[in-house]
Design a protein around this motif. Structure first.
Motif, PDB file in Angstrom:
ATOM      1  N   ILE A 144       1.124  -1.377  -0.204  1.00  0.00           N
ATOM      2  CA  ILE A 144       0.057   0.115  -0.405  1.00  0.00           C
ATOM      3  C   ILE A 144       0.754   1.261  -0.182  1.00  0.00           C
ATOM      4  O   ILE A 144       0.478   2.041  -0.623  1.00  0.00           O
ATOM      5  N   ARG A 145       2.217   1.299   0.833  1.00  0.00           N
ATOM      6  CA  ARG A 145       2.761   2.531   0.857  1.00  0.00           C
ATOM      7  C   ARG A 145       3.496   2.621  -0.414  1.00  0.00           C
ATOM      8  O   ARG A 145       3.779   3.803  -1.042  1.00  0.00           O
ATOM      9  N   ALA A 146       3.808   1.138  -1.452  1.00  0.00           N
ATOM     10  CA  ALA A 146       3.908   1.470  -2.893  1.00  0.00           C
ATOM     11  C   ALA A 146       2.714   2.243  -3.562  1.00  0.00           C
ATOM     12  O   ALA A 146       3.745   3.188  -4.448  1.00  0.00           O
ATOM     13  N   LEU A 147       1.499   1.491  -3.747  1.00  0.00           N
ATOM     14  CA  LEU A 147       0.898   2.622  -4.229  1.00  0.00           C
ATOM     15  C   LEU A 147       0.625   3.904  -3.842  1.00  0.00           C
ATOM     16  O   LEU A 147       0.863   4.601  -5.522  1.00  0.00           O
ATOM     17  N   ILE A 148       0.681   4.551  -2.646  1.00  0.00           N
ATOM     18  CA  ILE A 148       0.452   5.348  -2.465  1.00  0.00           C
ATOM     19  C   ILE A 148       1.209   6.930  -2.944  1.00  0.00           C
ATOM     20  O   ILE A 148       1.427   7.245  -3.264  1.00  0.00           O
ATOM     21  N   ALA A 149       2.585   5.788  -3.218  1.00  0.00           N
ATOM     22  CA  ALA A 149       3.514   6.920  -3.611  1.00  0.00           C
ATOM     23  C   ALA A 149       3.199   7.073  -5.382  1.00  0.00           C
ATOM     24  O   ALA A 149       4.078   7.884  -5.780  1.00  0.00           O
ATOM     25  N   ALA A 150       2.859   6.102  -6.499  1.00  0.00           N
ATOM     26  CA  ALA A 150       2.441   5.786  -7.244  1.00  0.00           C
ATOM     27  C   ALA A 150       1.525   6.338  -7.666  1.00  0.00           C
ATOM     28  O   ALA A 150       1.484   7.566  -8.683  1.00  0.00           O
ATOM     29  N   LYS A 151       0.542   6.312  -7.158  1.00  0.00           N
ATOM     30  CA  LYS A 151      -0.337   7.238  -7.283  1.00  0.00           C
ATOM     31  C   LYS A 151      -0.757   8.168  -6.792  1.00  0.00           C
ATOM     32  O   LYS A 151      -2.238   9.048  -7.503  1.00  0.00           O
ATOM     33  N   THR A 152      -0.484   8.901  -6.033  1.00  0.00           N
ATOM     34  CA  THR A 152      -0.658   9.683  -5.846  1.00  0.00           C
ATOM     35  C   THR A 152       0.408  11.374  -5.608  1.00  0.00           C
ATOM     36  O   THR A 152       1.168  10.898  -5.557  1.00  0.00           O
ATOM     37  N   ASN A 153      -0.241  12.223  -4.979  1.00  0.00           N
ATOM     38  CA  ASN A 153       1.106  13.035  -4.985  1.00  0.00           C
ATOM     39  C   ASN A 153       0.941  13.813  -3.275  1.00  0.00           C
ATOM     40  O   ASN A 153       1.194  14.428  -3.005  1.00  0.00           O
ATOM     41  N   TRP A 154       0.369  12.327  -2.491  1.00  0.00           N
ATOM     42  CA  TRP A 154       0.694  13.263  -1.289  1.00  0.00           C
ATOM     43  C   TRP A 154       1.640  13.266  -0.303  1.00  0.00           C
ATOM     44  O   TRP A 154       2.699  13.038  -0.869  1.00  0.00           O
ATOM     45  N   TYR A 155       2.120  14.529   0.736  1.00  0.00           N
ATOM     46  CA  TYR A 155       3.131  14.495   1.438  1.00  0.00           C
ATOM     47  C   TYR A 155       2.510  13.182   2.386  1.00  0.00           C
ATOM     48  O   TYR A 155       1.592  13.209   2.887  1.00  0.00           O
ATOM     49  N   VAL A 156       3.518  12.754   3.309  1.00  0.00           N
ATOM     50  CA  VAL A 156       3.620  11.374   4.139  1.00  0.00           C
ATOM     51  C   VAL A 156       4.558  11.686   5.109  1.00  0.00           C
ATOM     52  O   VAL A 156       5.381  12.094   5.076  1.00  0.00           O
ATOM     53  N   THR A 157       3.434  11.784   6.065  1.00  0.00           N
ATOM     54  CA  THR A 157       4.501  11.851   7.426  1.00  0.00           C
ATOM     55  C   THR A 157       4.461  10.320   7.785  1.00  0.00           C
ATOM     56  O   THR A 157       4.208   9.528   7.748  1.00  0.00           O
ATOM     57  N   CYS A 158       6.193   9.552   8.251  1.00  0.00           N
ATOM     58  CA  CYS A 158       6.683   8.379   9.084  1.00  0.00           C
ATOM     59  C   CYS A 158       6.316   7.801   7.141  1.00  0.00           C
ATOM     60  O   CYS A 158       5.323   6.388   7.745  1.00  0.00           O
ATOM     61  N   PRO A 159       7.107   7.342   6.546  1.00  0.00           N
ATOM     62  CA  PRO A 159       6.560   6.695   5.182  1.00  0.00           C
ATOM     63  C   PRO A 159       6.460   5.089   5.189  1.00  0.00           C
ATOM     64  O   PRO A 159       5.922   4.584   4.723  1.00  0.00           O
ATOM     65  N   LYS A 160       7.190   5.099   6.416  1.00  0.00           N
ATOM     66  CA  LYS A 160       7.454   3.310   6.772  1.00  0.00           C
ATOM     67  C   LYS A 160       7.049   2.714   7.852  1.00  0.00           C
ATOM     68  O   LYS A 160       7.637   1.567   8.595  1.00  0.00           O
ATOM     69  N   CYS A 161       6.652   3.677   8.559  1.00  0.00           N
ATOM     70  CA  CYS A 161       5.430   3.035   9.735  1.00  0.00           C
ATOM     71  C   CYS A 161       4.403   2.558   9.252  1.00  0.00           C
ATOM     72  O   CYS A 161       3.045   2.422   8.456  1.00  0.00           O
ATOM     73  N   GLU A 162       3.502   1.983  10.454  1.00  0.00           N
ATOM     74  CA  GLU A 162       2.349   0.960  10.368  1.00  0.00           C
ATOM     75  C   GLU A 162       2.006   2.810  10.983  1.00  0.00           C
ATOM     76  O   GLU A 162       0.558   1.852   9.645  1.00  0.00           O
ATOM     77  N   VAL A 163       1.056   3.439  11.260  1.00  0.00           N
ATOM     78  CA  VAL A 163       0.509   4.571  11.006  1.00  0.00           C
ATOM     79  C   VAL A 163       1.330   5.475  10.040  1.00  0.00           C
ATOM     80  O   VAL A 163       2.324   6.150  10.597  1.00  0.00           O
ATOM     81  N   MET A 164       0.417   6.108   9.405  1.00  0.00           N
ATOM     82  CA  MET A 164       1.278   6.777   7.830  1.00  0.00           C
ATOM     83  C   MET A 164       0.307   7.638   8.029  1.00  0.00           C
ATOM     84  O   MET A 164      -1.363   7.773   8.725  1.00  0.00           O
ATOM     85  N   ILE A 165       0.671   9.725   7.967  1.00  0.00           N
ATOM     86  CA  ILE A 165      -0.432  10.698   7.797  1.00  0.00           C
ATOM     87  C   ILE A 165      -0.370  10.877   6.317  1.00  0.00           C
ATOM     88  O   ILE A 165       0.958  11.316   6.144  1.00  0.00           O
ATOM     89  N   LEU A 166      -1.021  10.723   5.618  1.00  0.00           N
ATOM     90  CA  LEU A 166      -0.918  11.989   4.499  1.00  0.00           C
ATOM     91  C   LEU A 166      -2.151  12.628   4.728  1.00  0.00           C
ATOM     92  O   LEU A 166      -2.597  13.184   5.291  1.00  0.00           O
TER      93      LEU A 166
END
Length: 321
Positions: A144-166
């Motif tokens: 899901i992290r890879a899809l978020i990076a590929a399909k959105t332009n959101w800023y990601v807080t803690c991109p490798k964490c179990e809880v992420m803030i977009l």
């Protein structure tokens, strides 16, 4: 026919007697949840005790004699005991409210995406269509992290964490805290808008049967205390229902207002061992906000391949007086 009627009545009476006894006993025992975490586990299923007790009461009225008195009596005990657990949630204050056209609105999606989610494409597509300002997402995986990076332009807080803030805007500060191997993450991001800074905390707590949960709640309360409560927002999968005594205690400790009311968010899928569960019966995903925020709307999102439903909340700054 008379024999069959007698047999059917006996079976029905036995079933209703057992149903009323179980629901009454569970709902009464749950009252000890005020002082015992073990008994407090029973409070999370208060809607079940209430529904079962009501069924026993109403169906018991069709019977006659002492068995009717016993069934209706047990049903009423269960109804009042379970109702006493649920009623505070139905009458509590959910904070200030704002009209749909209120200025400065902030749209937030809270979603436990589930590590077994087999429909990640639809999940990300739905999030993109919703166009929230902030997404707090739990149980993230590399996929899901890879899809978020590929399909959105959101800023990601803690991109490798179990809880992420977009977020649609970059945070001015962020961070993450861990306490122990099984304690679960607590992520935070601070943003700035026309009214100044506000902080969003995302959390994923353990089950109420896990001894880590009270520690996680204490940690969250300590984290909230670090920021101005008036504009702080907290959301996540708390694995804790609003009719539990522990949830009420931590609601008070946080010093924020929980904005959803009795919003059932789990489960969104049928489990192999629980084939009868085709509807959500636990309200465990919550959104809190300080007194500086007014609620515009709260709604449950669609099924998205997760075992949780997403929660969509729109807030607006409280209008200055």
């Amino acid at each position: 026919m008379r024999f069959l009627r007698v047999v059917f009545t006996a079976i029905l009476a036995t079933f209703l007697l057992g149903l009323g006894a179980v629901c009454a006993a569970a709902a009464v025992a749950a009252q000890w949840g005020r002082t015992s975490l073990a008994f407090d586990v029973l409070t999370h299923f208060a809607p079940f005790w209430l529904a079962g007790a009501l069924v026993a009461t109403l169906a018991g009225l069709a019977l006659r004699g002492p068995v009717r008195v016993a069934i209706v009596g047990l049903g009423l005990v269960g109804t009042f005991a379970a109702g006493a657990l649920i009623a505070p949630e139905l009458v509590r204050h959910t904070g200030p409210h704002a009209a749909p056209g209120a200025p400065g609105q902030l749209k937030i999606v809270q979603f436990n995406a589930w590590h077994n989610n087999a429909d990640l494409e639809r999940t990300i597509d739905w999030l993109a269509r919703e166009a929230p300002d902030i997404v707090v997402i739990e149980e993230t995986t590399p996929a899901i992290r890879a899809l978020i990076a590929a399909k959105t332009n959101w800023y990601v807080t803690c991109p490798k964490c179990e809880v992420m803030i977009l977020s649609r805007r970059p945070p001015v500060a962020d961070g993450v805290a861990f306490l122990g191997h099984r304690s679960g993450p607590l992520s935070r991001a601070t943003f700035r808008d026309a009214r100044g800074e506000f902080t969003v905390l995302g959390v994923h707590n353990a089950w109420p049967t896990d001894p880590d949960q009270p520690m996680q709640e204490r940690r969250l309360a300590a984290a909230v205390a670090r920021f101005p409560r008036e504009r702080t927002i907290v959301t996540g999968d708390f694995n804790s229902t609003p009719w539990s005594f522990s949830r009420r205690r931590w609601d008070r400790a946080l010093g924020l207002v929980r904005r959803e009311r009795a919003l059932f968010s789990w489960p969104a899928v049928q489990y192999k061992r629980l084939r009868w569960t085709g509807f959500p019966y636990l309200a465990i995903d919550h959104v809190y906000a300080g007194s500086g925020w007014a609620t515009v709307s709260v709604r449950r999102g669609p099924k998205l391949g997760s075992d949780h439903y997403p929660v969509v909340v729109i807030l607006a700054p409280v209008a200055p007086r």
